[in-house]
Design a protein around this motif. Structure first.
Motif, PDB file in Angstrom:
ATOM      1  N   ARG A  35      65.393 -88.014-193.977  1.00  0.00           N
ATOM      2  CA  ARG A  35      66.493 -88.274-193.036  1.00  0.00           C
ATOM      3  C   ARG A  35      67.808 -88.054-193.785  1.00  0.00           C
ATOM      4  O   ARG A  35      68.001 -88.589-194.882  1.00  0.00           O
ATOM      5  CB  ARG A  35      66.424 -89.701-192.497  1.00  0.00           C
ATOM      6  CG  ARG A  35      67.468 -90.008-191.433  1.00  0.00           C
ATOM      7  CD  ARG A  35      67.342 -91.436-190.927  1.00  0.00           C
ATOM      8  NE  ARG A  35      66.041 -91.676-190.328  1.00  0.00           N
ATOM      9  CZ  ARG A  35      65.786 -91.585-189.025  1.00  0.00           C
ATOM     10  NH1 ARG A  35      66.741 -91.252-188.199  1.00  0.00           N
ATOM     11  NH2 ARG A  35      64.579 -91.848-188.569  1.00  0.00           N
ATOM     12  N   ASN A  39      71.916 -87.937-189.879  1.00  0.00           N
ATOM     13  CA  ASN A  39      70.801 -88.331-189.019  1.00  0.00           C
ATOM     14  C   ASN A  39      69.897 -87.179-188.563  1.00  0.00           C
ATOM     15  O   ASN A  39      69.283 -87.259-187.513  1.00  0.00           O
ATOM     16  CB  ASN A  39      71.302 -89.136-187.819  1.00  0.00           C
ATOM     17  CG  ASN A  39      70.288 -90.180-187.408  1.00  0.00           C
ATOM     18  OD1 ASN A  39      69.540 -90.685-188.236  1.00  0.00           O
ATOM     19  ND2 ASN A  39      70.257 -90.502-186.134  1.00  0.00           N
ATOM     20  N   HIS A  81      69.622 -89.443-196.886  1.00  0.00           N
ATOM     21  CA  HIS A  81      69.849 -90.876-196.684  1.00  0.00           C
ATOM     22  C   HIS A  81      68.587 -91.690-196.974  1.00  0.00           C
ATOM     23  O   HIS A  81      68.650 -92.776-197.554  1.00  0.00           O
ATOM     24  CB  HIS A  81      70.322 -91.123-195.254  1.00  0.00           C
ATOM     25  CG  HIS A  81      70.485 -92.557-194.901  1.00  0.00           C
ATOM     26  ND1 HIS A  81      71.508 -93.326-195.398  1.00  0.00           N
ATOM     27  CD2 HIS A  81      69.744 -93.367-194.104  1.00  0.00           C
ATOM     28  CE1 HIS A  81      71.395 -94.547-194.923  1.00  0.00           C
ATOM     29  NE2 HIS A  81      70.331 -94.607-194.144  1.00  0.00           N
TER      30      HIS A  81
END
Length: 134
Positions: A35, A39, A81
């Protein structure tokens, strides 16, 4: 045809000339889910390669870590992320394009898997791509 890049807002496509595997029903349990900070989500096998901006080359997805930067369309760099291991998903697809590149969920990935243990002296993308030539 599949999307391999977006350059200056123009979609770039290539024909799929073959598949390494194409099985819409298989249930592999070793996918990674990467991810990005914006997003985007990519489910990918640990051996498939993805373009790492941090190293400026395609690397096995299993070598990426949170905070590394990967390439998205329009040559945009984005940080990872999170990475989840052992994602259970249905289906496995590995289309081959002449460039060895494909875009999945706006993330630039390779159509190849790693063939040898990674080294700094040898490009895994180049090695896999060289097997395509007669």
């Amino acid at each position: 045809s599949v999307l391999i890049d977006i350059i200056a807002g123009t979609d770039v496509y290539e024909e799929v000339y073959s598949f390494g595997h194409y099985d819409p029903y298989v249930r592999p349990n070793d996918y990674l889910e990467i991810r990005t900070a914006d997003n985007k989500i990519l489910q990918i096998s640990p051996d498939h390669m993805i373009y790492s901006v941090s190293t400026n080359k395609f690397v096995p997805s299993s070598t990426l870590t949170v905070g590394n930067s990967i390439l998205t369309t329009n040559k945009k760099s984005v940080k990872i992320h999170s990475i989840q291991n052992n994602i259970h998903a249905i289906g496995a697809y590995a289309p081959f394009t002449s460039s060895g590149q494909i875009v999945v969920n706006d993330i630039v990935a390779s159509t190849f898997i790693v063939l040898l243990q990674p080294t700094s002296l040898l490009s895994q993308q180049w090695l896999a791509h060289s097997f395509e030539y007669p």
